[in-house]
Design a protein around this motif. Structure first.
Motif, PDB file in Angstrom:
ATOM      1  N   ASN A   1       0.849  -1.423   0.180  1.00  0.00           N
ATOM      2  CA  ASN A   1      -0.053  -0.046  -0.169  1.00  0.00           C
ATOM      3  C   ASN A   1       0.733   1.226   0.013  1.00  0.00           C
ATOM      4  OD1 ASN A   1      -2.528   1.462   0.135  1.00  0.00           O
ATOM      5  ND2 ASN A   1      -2.599   1.322   2.012  1.00  0.00           N
ATOM      6  N   ALA A   2       0.056   2.382  -0.296  1.00  0.00           N
ATOM      7  CA  ALA A   2       1.083   3.585  -0.097  1.00  0.00           C
ATOM      8  C   ALA A   2      -0.025   4.782   0.082  1.00  0.00           C
ATOM      9  CB  ALA A   2       1.690   4.061  -1.482  1.00  0.00           C
ATOM     10  N   TYR A   3       0.508   5.816   1.011  1.00  0.00           N
ATOM     11  CA  TYR A   3      -0.494   6.913   1.088  1.00  0.00           C
ATOM     12  C   TYR A   3       0.193   8.114   1.315  1.00  0.00           C
ATOM     13  CZ  TYR A   3       0.980   5.724   6.123  1.00  0.00           C
ATOM     14  OH  TYR A   3       1.637   5.545   7.167  1.00  0.00           O
ATOM     15  N   GLU A   4      -0.494   9.284   1.324  1.00  0.00           N
ATOM     16  CA  GLU A   4       0.165  10.495   1.611  1.00  0.00           C
ATOM     17  C   GLU A   4       0.078  11.002   3.082  1.00  0.00           C
ATOM     18  OE1 GLU A   4      -1.958  13.037  -1.341  1.00  0.00           O
ATOM     19  OE2 GLU A   4      -1.885  11.086  -2.734  1.00  0.00           O
ATOM     20  N   GLU A   5       1.148  11.663   3.540  1.00  0.00           N
ATOM     21  CA  GLU A   5       1.078  12.089   4.653  1.00  0.00           C
ATOM     22  C   GLU A   5       2.025  13.496   4.856  1.00  0.00           C
ATOM     23  OE1 GLU A   5       0.731   9.619   8.761  1.00  0.00           O
ATOM     24  OE2 GLU A   5       2.919   9.937   8.373  1.00  0.00           O
ATOM     25  N   GLY A   6       1.269  14.552   5.090  1.00  0.00           N
ATOM     26  CA  GLY A   6       2.373  15.902   4.968  1.00  0.00           C
ATOM     27  C   GLY A   6       2.799  15.888   3.454  1.00  0.00           C
ATOM     28  N   ASP A   7       4.192  16.282   3.616  1.00  0.00           N
ATOM     29  CA  ASP A   7       5.035  16.450   2.445  1.00  0.00           C
ATOM     30  C   ASP A   7       5.486  15.072   1.925  1.00  0.00           C
ATOM     31  OD1 ASP A   7       4.831  19.110   2.480  1.00  0.00           O
ATOM     32  OD2 ASP A   7       6.612  19.164   3.888  1.00  0.00           O
ATOM     33  N   GLU A   8       5.181  13.902   2.594  1.00  0.00           N
ATOM     34  CA  GLU A   8       5.614  12.491   2.241  1.00  0.00           C
ATOM     35  C   GLU A   8       4.670  11.543   1.518  1.00  0.00           C
ATOM     36  OE1 GLU A   8       9.171  11.543   5.103  1.00  0.00           O
ATOM     37  OE2 GLU A   8       7.425  11.326   5.757  1.00  0.00           O
ATOM     38  N   ILE A   9       5.220  10.722   0.774  1.00  0.00           N
ATOM     39  CA  ILE A   9       4.341   9.439   0.327  1.00  0.00           C
ATOM     40  C   ILE A   9       5.085   8.561   1.031  1.00  0.00           C
ATOM     41  CG2 ILE A   9       3.955   8.038  -1.486  1.00  0.00           C
ATOM     42  CD1 ILE A   9       3.587  10.331  -3.347  1.00  0.00           C
ATOM     43  N   ILE A  10       4.261   7.684   1.687  1.00  0.00           N
ATOM     44  CA  ILE A  10       4.780   6.500   2.527  1.00  0.00           C
ATOM     45  C   ILE A  10       4.222   5.320   1.710  1.00  0.00           C
ATOM     46  CG2 ILE A  10       4.780   5.169   4.634  1.00  0.00           C
ATOM     47  CD1 ILE A  10       3.882   8.005   6.069  1.00  0.00           C
ATOM     48  N   MET A  11       5.261   4.157   1.180  1.00  0.00           N
ATOM     49  CA  MET A  11       5.105   3.016   0.616  1.00  0.00           C
ATOM     50  C   MET A  11       5.641   1.789   1.298  1.00  0.00           C
ATOM     51  SD  MET A  11       6.185   2.546  -3.523  1.00  0.00           S
ATOM     52  CE  MET A  11       7.958   2.105  -2.795  1.00  0.00           C
ATOM     53  N   ASP A  12       4.823   0.689   1.283  1.00  0.00           N
ATOM     54  CA  ASP A  12       5.219  -0.487   1.913  1.00  0.00           C
ATOM     55  C   ASP A  12       5.227  -1.386   0.981  1.00  0.00           C
ATOM     56  OD1 ASP A  12       5.471   0.964   4.417  1.00  0.00           O
ATOM     57  OD2 ASP A  12       3.429   0.331   4.933  1.00  0.00           O
ATOM     58  N   GLY A  13       6.121  -2.527   0.873  1.00  0.00           N
ATOM     59  CA  GLY A  13       6.044  -3.487   0.116  1.00  0.00           C
ATOM     60  C   GLY A  13       7.427  -4.504   0.483  1.00  0.00           C
ATOM     61  N   TYR A  14       7.763  -5.411  -0.346  1.00  0.00           N
ATOM     62  CA  TYR A  14       8.845  -6.612   0.183  1.00  0.00           C
ATOM     63  C   TYR A  14      10.060  -6.277  -0.707  1.00  0.00           C
ATOM     64  CZ  TYR A  14       4.490  -8.419   2.072  1.00  0.00           C
ATOM     65  OH  TYR A  14       3.452  -8.386   2.911  1.00  0.00           O
ATOM     66  N   PHE A  15      11.097  -5.726  -0.130  1.00  0.00           N
ATOM     67  CA  PHE A  15      12.309  -5.599  -0.393  1.00  0.00           C
ATOM     68  C   PHE A  15      13.151  -6.819  -0.261  1.00  0.00           C
ATOM     69  CE2 PHE A  15      15.871  -2.161  -0.424  1.00  0.00           C
ATOM     70  CZ  PHE A  15      17.150  -3.440  -0.435  1.00  0.00           C
ATOM     71  N   GLN A  16      13.606  -7.328  -1.458  1.00  0.00           N
ATOM     72  CA  GLN A  16      14.384  -8.563  -1.759  1.00  0.00           C
ATOM     73  C   GLN A  16      16.032  -8.290  -1.480  1.00  0.00           C
ATOM     74  OE1 GLN A  16      13.913 -10.249  -5.500  1.00  0.00           O
ATOM     75  NE2 GLN A  16      11.683 -10.683  -5.009  1.00  0.00           N
ATOM     76  N   ASP A  17      16.366  -9.032  -0.284  1.00  0.00           N
ATOM     77  CA  ASP A  17      17.837  -8.969  -0.025  1.00  0.00           C
ATOM     78  C   ASP A  17      18.831  -9.711  -0.769  1.00  0.00           C
ATOM     79  OD1 ASP A  17      17.063  -7.378   2.377  1.00  0.00           O
ATOM     80  OD2 ASP A  17      17.465  -8.875   3.833  1.00  0.00           O
ATOM     81  N   ASP A  18      18.352 -10.496  -1.680  1.00  0.00           N
ATOM     82  CA  ASP A  18      18.916 -11.200  -2.721  1.00  0.00           C
ATOM     83  C   ASP A  18      18.188 -11.314  -3.898  1.00  0.00           C
ATOM     84  OD1 ASP A  18      21.036 -12.496  -4.078  1.00  0.00           O
ATOM     85  OD2 ASP A  18      21.180 -14.148  -2.566  1.00  0.00           O
ATOM     86  N   PRO A  19      18.166 -10.294  -4.898  1.00  0.00           N
ATOM     87  CA  PRO A  19      17.196 -10.702  -6.164  1.00  0.00           C
ATOM     88  C   PRO A  19      17.589 -11.797  -6.883  1.00  0.00           C
ATOM     89  CG  PRO A  19      17.728  -8.144  -5.578  1.00  0.00           C
ATOM     90  CD  PRO A  19      18.721  -9.145  -4.736  1.00  0.00           C
ATOM     91  N   MET A  20      18.765 -11.949  -6.842  1.00  0.00           N
ATOM     92  CA  MET A  20      19.515 -12.854  -7.857  1.00  0.00           C
ATOM     93  C   MET A  20      20.298 -14.050  -7.079  1.00  0.00           C
ATOM     94  SD  MET A  20      21.656 -12.578 -11.488  1.00  0.00           S
ATOM     95  CE  MET A  20      20.150 -12.467 -12.402  1.00  0.00           C
ATOM     96  N   PRO A  21      19.741 -14.814  -6.408  1.00  0.00           N
ATOM     97  CA  PRO A  21      20.368 -15.795  -5.399  1.00  0.00           C
ATOM     98  C   PRO A  21      21.138 -16.949  -6.272  1.00  0.00           C
ATOM     99  CG  PRO A  21      17.830 -16.393  -5.695  1.00  0.00           C
ATOM    100  CD  PRO A  21      17.974 -15.080  -6.420  1.00  0.00           C
ATOM    101  N   ALA A  22      21.870 -17.590  -5.328  1.00  0.00           N
ATOM    102  CA  ALA A  22      22.573 -18.526  -6.213  1.00  0.00           C
ATOM    103  C   ALA A  22      21.549 -19.788  -6.320  1.00  0.00           C
ATOM    104  CB  ALA A  22      23.852 -18.980  -5.108  1.00  0.00           C
ATOM    105  N   SER A  23      21.894 -20.695  -7.370  1.00  0.00           N
ATOM    106  CA  SER A  23      20.832 -21.881  -7.617  1.00  0.00           C
ATOM    107  C   SER A  23      21.143 -22.754  -6.182  1.00  0.00           C
ATOM    108  CB  SER A  23      21.318 -22.728  -8.661  1.00  0.00           C
ATOM    109  OG  SER A  23      21.225 -21.693  -9.922  1.00  0.00           O
ATOM    110  N   PRO A  24      20.070 -23.533  -5.788  1.00  0.00           N
ATOM    111  CA  PRO A  24      20.115 -24.574  -4.613  1.00  0.00           C
ATOM    112  C   PRO A  24      21.178 -25.750  -5.260  1.00  0.00           C
ATOM    113  CG  PRO A  24      18.125 -24.534  -6.099  1.00  0.00           C
ATOM    114  CD  PRO A  24      18.710 -23.327  -6.416  1.00  0.00           C
ATOM    115  N   ASN A  25      21.706 -26.097  -4.497  1.00  0.00           N
ATOM    116  CA  ASN A  25      22.629 -27.293  -4.420  1.00  0.00           C
ATOM    117  C   ASN A  25      21.977 -28.676  -4.905  1.00  0.00           C
ATOM    118  OD1 ASN A  25      24.938 -26.202  -3.777  1.00  0.00           O
ATOM    119  ND2 ASN A  25      24.504 -26.621  -1.472  1.00  0.00           N
ATOM    120  N   GLN A  26      20.603 -28.836  -4.753  1.00  0.00           N
ATOM    121  CA  GLN A  26      19.766 -29.908  -5.032  1.00  0.00           C
ATOM    122  C   GLN A  26      18.703 -29.647  -5.937  1.00  0.00           C
ATOM    123  OE1 GLN A  26      19.051 -32.577  -1.682  1.00  0.00           O
ATOM    124  NE2 GLN A  26      21.042 -33.087  -1.629  1.00  0.00           N
TER     125      GLN A  26
END
Length: 490
Positions: free
Chosen positions: A294-319
């Motif tokens: 979601n996102a919404y306006e608050e004063g001078d800001e737009i606040i946006m929430d979502g899911y930040f990927q710490d590893d967008p291109m992960p290594a392939s699994p071993n198996q």
């Protein structure tokens, strides 16, 4: 139970041990109309609407390697009203589905194969894929709209009868990406698309009357792979992430994804009916975001929430099965590590600040959709099974207090993306039910399950036994019955 078999599709698939064609991902081929279903507990009388889920159900043997996102779209609908519930499901009869049905075999190769293996030009951002309409599903202007994540056509179905109404008439040449958004306060649908041709992205608005009202280019430096968007009361927010096709290989008709961790993430903030020259770009830490909350306006800001990927291109699994290591990696949330995250865009200073809201691996989050674009308090994020694209439960967050509660579906019970169903005459934001379609591998069946959103720990309010065991899939949504009926009477 009153169950009518409407249609059976005869597949041309050959038995194999593909991890996403067996187990909880075993495809469905029977289309049902089912009422007076067996209920454990009682269907509450204060719920009125439809829960709609999209799934991938491959009909024909793949040309080369199969990716679950290649599967043909099948939409499942639970209709709740007056303390009763009924179920219907249908394949989405896209142009591609009909063409392959007539041919009796696959015509298009999938995501894991080179374009030249397709027997005809296709759809999608790179032009050679089958438009299976199996990714996302929403309800707008009284109709279901199913979409394909690489930009196909939008297909409409009646949420009560499941009658197929074909392609959305307003769909632009470059298609519609998955994850258009509906503003329930205005009835408007906001959407985007992307392609390998300049300007590489467009943004548009469709009115409550299902007519295109606004459509503008959003120029990017090159082809990108945006997957989602979000909006506030006055703005739409699009993105340019540093995860995209290798530009040199595109020239050779090869579509290989690279992550450029030396590049910043960028967010385009656009007035809802703004022009291209009104776009403001904000930079942020490099990542890839599959889904926003979601996102919404608050004063001078737009606040946006979502899911930040710490590893967008992960290594392939071993198996992993031979030839499928990359596929298994990109279907494993525990490798990509998406985390609940908040961005703040200051419209006065042009700066961005960021905040981690939870360190657990979470994704596929939903909220009470009546609060989309507005300040809100509660989120419901899906938990995944490590190594698999399977949902095992839900985490409810109270963003005001920081508290959270966990709902686990149970051993070998896998859910669909949840949805929030407000009670009729709801008194506050979390006054309603969490809905999911649960596949129980031990009992070899599927159920539609409701939980009281205020009391997740109390267990299910009811469990409705479905006429077959459903395949797992991607997205789902909830739509209020009163809004559907009002739109259909216009």
């Amino acid at each position: 139970m009153m169950t009518k078999i409407v249609n059976r599709i005869t597949p041309t698939l050959k038995p194999n041990d593909h991890p996403y064609r067996n187990g909880a991902w075993t495809p469905n081929y029977t289309e049902y109309d089912a009422a007076d279903l067996e209920v454990i507990g009682s269907v509450p009388a204060d719920i009125d609407g439809v829960y709609v889920r999209n799934t991938e159900n491959p009909v024909h043997e793949a040309i080369g390697r199969y990716h679950p996102f290649d599967g043909d779209g099948m939409v499942h609908v639970m209709n709740f009203r007056d303390g009763k519930a009924d179920y219907k499901n249908r394949f989405v009869r896209t142009r591609a589905f009909v063409a392959e049905e007539e041919a009796g075999h696959a015509i298009w190769a999938g995501l894991m194969e080179p374009p030249e293996k397709s027997q005809r030009p296709g759809w999608g951002a790179h032009g050679f894929l089958k438009d299976n309409s199996s990714t996302d599903v929403i309800v707008h202007a009284g109709k279901i709209l199913s979409t394909f994540y690489q930009c196909g056509e939008g297909y409409r179905l009646d949420p009560y009868t499941m009658e197929q109404e074909g392609v959305a008439s307003w769909g632009p040449l470059d298609g519609i990406s998955a994850h258009p958004k509906v503003d329930e306060s205005t009835g408007e649908l906001l959407f985007f698309n992307y392609s390998k041709f300049p300007p590489y992205m467009h943004y548009g608005v469709v009115g409550a009357d299902d007519k295109l009202k606004h459509y503008i280019p959003v120029p990017l430096p090159g082809p990108r792979l945006p997957h989602d968007m979000i909006f506030t009361k006055n703005y739409a927010i699009l993105n340019d992430f540093p995860l995209f096709w290798d530009p040199e290989l595109i020239a050779q008709n090869k579509f290989v994804v690279r992550y450029h961790d030396d590049m910043r993430s960028r967010f385009a903030i656009i007035p809802r009916y703004g022009k291209t020259e009104d776009i403001r770009w904000f930079e942020a830490d490099p990542t890839f975001v599959l889904h926003f909350l979601n996102a919404y306006e608050e004063g001078d800001e737009i606040i946006m929430d979502g899911y930040f990927q710490d590893d967008p291109m992960p290594a392939s699994p071993n198996q992993a099965p031979s030839g499928y290591a990359r596929m298994m990696a990109y279907l494993d949330q525990y490798l990509m590590q998406p985390k609940l995250h908040r961005w703040r865009f200051n419209l006065k200073t042009g700066t961005t600040t960021e905040q981690r809201l939870d360190d657990r691996t979470l994704e596929f989050g939903i909220i009470n959709q009546q609060y989309l674009g507005c300040k809100y308090r509660y989120t419901y994020s899906a938990m995944a099974k490590p190594g698999w694209f399977l949902f095992t439960g839900v985490v409810k967050h109270d963003l005001e207090t920081g508290a959270s509660a966990v709902l686990e579906f149970g051993e070998e019970r896998y859910g669909s993306e949840p949805a929030f169903a407000p009670r009729v005459d709801a008194k506050d934001e979390d006054d309603g039910y969490i809905v999911s379609l649960i596949t129980d591998m031990k009992l070899d069946r599927s159920e539609a399950v409701l939980w009281d959103a205020k009391k997740l720990g109390d267990g299910p309010v009811c469990r409705i036994i479905l006429p077959h065991r459903l395949s797992s899939g991607t997205h789902a949504t909830w739509a209020q019955g009163a809004a559907i009926r009002a739109a259909q009477q216009r």
